[in-house]
Design a protein around this motif. Structure first.
Motif, mmCIF file in Angstrom:
data_model
loop_
_atom_site.group_PDB
_atom_site.id
_atom_site.type_symbol
_atom_site.label_atom_id
_atom_site.label_comp_id
_atom_site.label_asym_id
_atom_site.label_seq_id
_atom_site.Cartn_x
_atom_site.Cartn_y
_atom_site.Cartn_z
ATOM 1 N N LEU A 1 -68.122 94.360 -67.999
ATOM 2 C CA LEU A 1 -68.883 94.868 -66.859
ATOM 3 C C LEU A 1 -67.947 95.321 -65.737
ATOM 4 N N LYS A 2 -66.852 94.593 -65.526
ATOM 5 C CA LYS A 2 -65.853 95.021 -64.529
ATOM 6 C C LYS A 2 -65.287 96.391 -64.890
ATOM 7 N N LEU A 3 -64.968 96.584 -66.171
ATOM 8 C CA LEU A 3 -64.419 97.866 -66.611
ATOM 9 C C LEU A 3 -65.420 98.994 -66.402
ATOM 10 N N LEU A 4 -66.698 98.718 -66.645
ATOM 11 C CA LEU A 4 -67.729 99.727 -66.425
ATOM 12 C C LEU A 4 -67.852 100.062 -64.935
ATOM 13 N N VAL A 5 -67.800 99.047 -64.080
ATOM 14 C CA VAL A 5 -67.856 99.267 -62.627
ATOM 15 C C VAL A 5 -66.658 100.094 -62.171
ATOM 16 N N MET A 6 -65.462 99.756 -62.650
ATOM 17 C CA MET A 6 -64.265 100.505 -62.260
ATOM 18 C C MET A 6 -64.337 101.950 -62.749
ATOM 19 N N TRP A 7 -64.861 102.174 -63.949
ATOM 20 C CA TRP A 7 -65.054 103.527 -64.474
ATOM 21 C C TRP A 7 -66.015 104.307 -63.582
ATOM 22 N N ALA A 8 -67.107 103.654 -63.194
ATOM 23 C CA ALA A 8 -68.091 104.307 -62.329
ATOM 24 C C ALA A 8 -67.483 104.680 -60.983
ATOM 25 N N ARG A 9 -66.703 103.802 -60.408
ATOM 26 C CA ARG A 9 -66.057 104.094 -59.122
ATOM 27 C C ARG A 9 -65.092 105.261 -59.247
ATOM 28 N N LYS A 10 -64.339 105.287 -60.326
ATOM 29 C CA LYS A 10 -63.384 106.379 -60.556
ATOM 30 C C LYS A 10 -64.096 107.727 -60.596
ATOM 31 N N HIS A 11 -65.292 107.747 -61.172
ATOM 32 C CA HIS A 11 -66.050 108.989 -61.332
ATOM 33 C C HIS A 11 -67.122 109.178 -60.257
ATOM 34 N N ARG A 12 -67.099 108.307 -59.251
ATOM 35 C CA ARG A 12 -68.047 108.373 -58.122
ATOM 36 C C ARG A 12 -69.506 108.342 -58.607
ATOM 37 N N ILE A 13 -69.771 107.389 -59.486
ATOM 38 C CA ILE A 13 -71.097 107.212 -60.081
ATOM 39 C C ILE A 13 -71.719 105.938 -59.529
ATOM 40 N N GLU A 14 -72.980 106.025 -59.134
ATOM 41 C CA GLU A 14 -73.695 104.833 -58.687
ATOM 42 C C GLU A 14 -74.662 104.306 -59.742
#
Length: 91
Positions: free
Chosen positions: A58-71
């Motif tokens: 879940l941390k990796l998914l959150v970090m991926w989302a932040r990198k791509h500016r996804i909420e």
């Protein structure tokens, strides 16, 4: 008035482990908003730090989302696998 149109990426539900997905559906992570449906979940990933206490997937998914500016993201059983994220077996 203009209408706000939100784009939501659709990625494979294999990017979260079955254990983490079950915990999300059971509401074990207070900071996470989800909307489950039969083939997957919509998940809100735009919360502020800290991400302490979340499982690694879940941390990796959150970090991926932040990198791509996804909420928001949609994790679906039939969606494509992203090369940027690890996958986890569901069987």
């Amino acid at each position: 008035m203009t209408t706000w149109i939100m784009q939501v990426p659709v990625i494979s539900s294999a990017h979260l482990s079955m254990r983490t997905t079950k915990a999300l559906v059971e509401g074990l992570y207070d900071a996470m908003l989800i909307a489950p449906y039969p083939q997957g979940i919509f998940i809100w990933l735009g919360f502020a730090d800290p991400i302490i206490g979340l499982p690694r997937d879940l941390k990796l998914l959150v970090m991926w989302a932040r990198k791509h500016r996804i909420e928001w993201a949609r994790l679906d059983a039939d969606a494509e696998i992203s090369i940027d994220l690890p996958t986890y077996p569901w069987s």
